[in-house]
Design a protein around this motif. Structure first.
Motif, PDB file in Angstrom:
ATOM      1  N   SER A  92       0.818  -1.215   0.000  1.00 60.05           N
ATOM      2  CA  SER A  92       0.000   0.000   0.000  1.00 60.05           C
ATOM      3  C   SER A  92       0.851   1.263   0.000  1.00 60.05           C
ATOM      4  CB  SER A  92      -0.902   0.009   1.245  1.00 60.05           C
ATOM      5  OG  SER A  92      -1.576   1.250   1.362  1.00 60.05           O
ATOM      6  N   SER A  93       0.394   2.267  -0.754  1.00 63.87           N
ATOM      7  CA  SER A  93       1.056   3.576  -0.744  1.00 63.87           C
ATOM      8  C   SER A  93       0.192   4.628  -0.044  1.00 63.87           C
ATOM      9  CB  SER A  93       1.352   4.026  -2.184  1.00 63.87           C
ATOM     10  OG  SER A  93       0.142   4.114  -2.933  1.00 63.87           O
ATOM     11  N   THR A  94      -0.839   4.173   0.684  1.00 61.19           N
ATOM     12  CA  THR A  94      -1.719   5.085   1.416  1.00 61.19           C
ATOM     13  C   THR A  94      -0.903   5.936   2.388  1.00 61.19           C
ATOM     14  OG1 THR A  94      -3.559   3.536   1.298  1.00 61.19           O
ATOM     15  CG2 THR A  94      -3.676   5.221   3.006  1.00 61.19           C
ATOM     16  N   PRO A  95      -1.130   7.245   2.436  1.00 60.46           N
ATOM     17  CA  PRO A  95      -0.396   8.079   3.393  1.00 60.46           C
ATOM     18  C   PRO A  95      -0.628   7.616   4.834  1.00 60.46           C
ATOM     19  CG  PRO A  95      -1.568   9.441   1.807  1.00 60.46           C
ATOM     20  CD  PRO A  95      -2.043   8.031   1.596  1.00 60.46           C
ATOM     21  N   VAL A  96       0.459   7.517   5.584  1.00 57.60           N
ATOM     22  CA  VAL A  96       0.384   7.103   6.985  1.00 57.60           C
ATOM     23  C   VAL A  96       0.973   8.198   7.865  1.00 57.60           C
ATOM     24  CG1 VAL A  96       1.112   5.417   8.722  1.00 57.60           C
ATOM     25  CG2 VAL A  96       0.531   4.657   6.408  1.00 57.60           C
ATOM     26  N   ILE A  97       0.175   8.664   8.809  1.00 52.58           N
ATOM     27  CA  ILE A  97       0.637   9.629   9.802  1.00 52.58           C
ATOM     28  C   ILE A  97       0.805   8.886  11.118  1.00 52.58           C
ATOM     29  CG2 ILE A  97       0.124  11.755  11.052  1.00 52.58           C
ATOM     30  CD1 ILE A  97      -1.663  12.573   8.683  1.00 52.58           C
ATOM     31  N   VAL A  98       2.020   8.806  11.602  1.00 52.34           N
ATOM     32  CA  VAL A  98       2.287   8.143  12.871  1.00 52.34           C
ATOM     33  C   VAL A  98       2.004   9.111  14.009  1.00 52.34           C
ATOM     34  CG1 VAL A  98       4.153   7.289  14.358  1.00 52.34           C
ATOM     35  CG2 VAL A  98       3.956   6.471  12.006  1.00 52.34           C
ATOM     36  N   VAL A  99       1.276   8.639  15.011  1.00 50.63           N
ATOM     37  CA  VAL A  99       1.070   9.416  16.243  1.00 50.63           C
ATOM     38  C   VAL A  99       1.614   8.574  17.387  1.00 50.63           C
ATOM     39  CG1 VAL A  99      -0.903  10.737  15.407  1.00 50.63           C
ATOM     40  CG2 VAL A  99      -1.309   8.543  16.489  1.00 50.63           C
ATOM     41  N   SER A 100       2.506   9.147  18.168  1.00 43.87           N
ATOM     42  CA  SER A 100       3.165   8.346  19.189  1.00 43.87           C
ATOM     43  C   SER A 100       3.658   9.202  20.338  1.00 43.87           C
ATOM     44  CB  SER A 100       4.351   7.587  18.576  1.00 43.87           C
ATOM     45  OG  SER A 100       5.056   6.867  19.555  1.00 43.87           O
ATOM     46  N   ALA A 101       3.742   8.584  21.512  1.00 44.47           N
ATOM     47  CA  ALA A 101       4.328   9.243  22.675  1.00 44.47           C
ATOM     48  C   ALA A 101       5.848   9.182  22.614  1.00 44.47           C
ATOM     49  CB  ALA A 101       3.825   8.585  23.958  1.00 44.47           C
ATOM     50  N   ARG A 102       6.384   8.359  21.719  1.00 47.56           N
ATOM     51  CA  ARG A 102       7.839   8.269  21.560  1.00 47.56           C
ATOM     52  C   ARG A 102       8.341   9.541  20.897  1.00 47.56           C
ATOM     53  NH1 ARG A 102       8.142   2.253  18.757  1.00 47.56           N
ATOM     54  NH2 ARG A 102       6.673   1.200  20.166  1.00 47.56           N
ATOM     55  N   GLU A 103       9.172  10.284  21.597  1.00 46.34           N
ATOM     56  CA  GLU A 103       9.593  11.582  21.073  1.00 46.34           C
ATOM     57  C   GLU A 103      11.081  11.661  20.767  1.00 46.34           C
ATOM     58  OE1 GLU A 103       9.883  13.716  25.464  1.00 46.34           O
ATOM     59  OE2 GLU A 103       8.279  14.257  24.093  1.00 46.34           O
ATOM     60  N   GLN A 104      11.784  10.538  20.905  1.00 45.08           N
ATOM     61  CA  GLN A 104      13.202  10.538  20.578  1.00 45.08           C
ATOM     62  C   GLN A 104      13.406  10.644  19.073  1.00 45.08           C
ATOM     63  OE1 GLN A 104      15.674  10.589  22.949  1.00 45.08           O
ATOM     64  NE2 GLN A 104      13.936  10.811  24.351  1.00 45.08           N
TER      65      GLN A 104
END
Length: 238
Positions: A82-94
């Motif tokens: 898939s080439s669907t746009p993916v926006i990652v949301v995460s508490a990992r901030e490193q």
């Protein structure tokens, strides 16, 4: 697809949310539906991959900390087909977490907590980029006073031509191709200089500095060529 294409409304845009945090999911549901988007939700990686295959969403919002599979592995599996746009949301901030997600194929990365306006802006950018990637990209890119005519290989600021070296032009047009998205140092180096230069970050610093001096009114406070510290660069689109 909202303002990304002008040919479809936000009501037709389907967003798949893969997030196990109930409160975050509720926030996303309220925000997205109130702004006219359709939404599918799931709390697990396995169900998320399945829903992505069955429903062909326009955008996927993906948490990294899922109970059954790490989000990075989900990202890699999605990118196999898939080439669907993916926006990652995460508490990992490193920084290394952001780089890993982007290198795995994510289009963008938002660190929790994040605001409604920023989320919606990132979705608009993802949709616009997706629309362009489907073959409808215009020959000219414009934002503010910057204009890049890809057909004529012509770059101008406020109508005045900017003379770029071949490498400066290639760096700029690579960022144009991913406009609005974070492009990692490694990806830029590989695409502009070649895979053998993927770790030569000083090349990138030097040429980005040169490019900013030619394009930005104040290179120390760039308006267009934005730095994502420790990760890469983003060409601003709005």
């Amino acid at each position: 697809m909202s303002d990304a294409s002008g040919s479809a409304s936000e009501q037709n845009t389907l967003i798949l949310v893969i997030e196990d945090d109930v409160q975050i999911r509720r926030f996303l549901r309220t925000t997205l539906t109130s702004n006219g988007y359709r939404i599918l939700e799931t709390a697990t990686a396995a169900d998320g991959i399945n829903k992505a295959a069955l429903h062909a969403p326009d955008v996927i919002i993906l948490d990294l900390g899922l109970p059954d599979l790490d989000g990075l592995e989900v990202m890699r599996r999605l990118r196999e087909w898939s080439s669907t746009p993916v926006i990652v949301v995460s508490a990992r901030e490193q920084e290394h977490d952001k780089v890993a997600a982007l290198d795995a194929g994510a289009d963008d990365y938002l660190t929790k907590p994040f605001g409604t306006s920023e989320l919606l802006a990132r979705i608009r950018v993802a949709l616009r980029h997706s629309f362009h990637a489907q073959g409808s990209e215009e020959a000219t890119f414009e934002v503010g006073d910057l204009r890049v005519d890809l057909a004529r290989r012509h770059v101008s600021i406020q109508g005045v031509e900017v003379h770029l070296t071949p490498l400066e032009y290639k760096l700029l047009t690579t960022l144009v191709r991913y406009a609005g998205r974070v492009v990692t140092h490694r990806q830029l180096l590989s695409e502009v200089w070649g895979p053998s230069y993927a770790n030569e970050s000083h090349y990138l610093r030097v040429y980005m500095g040169q490019l900013r001096h030619k394009i930005e009114a104040d290179p120390t406070r760039p308006r267009y060529l934005l730095t994502e510290p420790g990760v890469g660069y983003r060409l601003k689109v709005e």
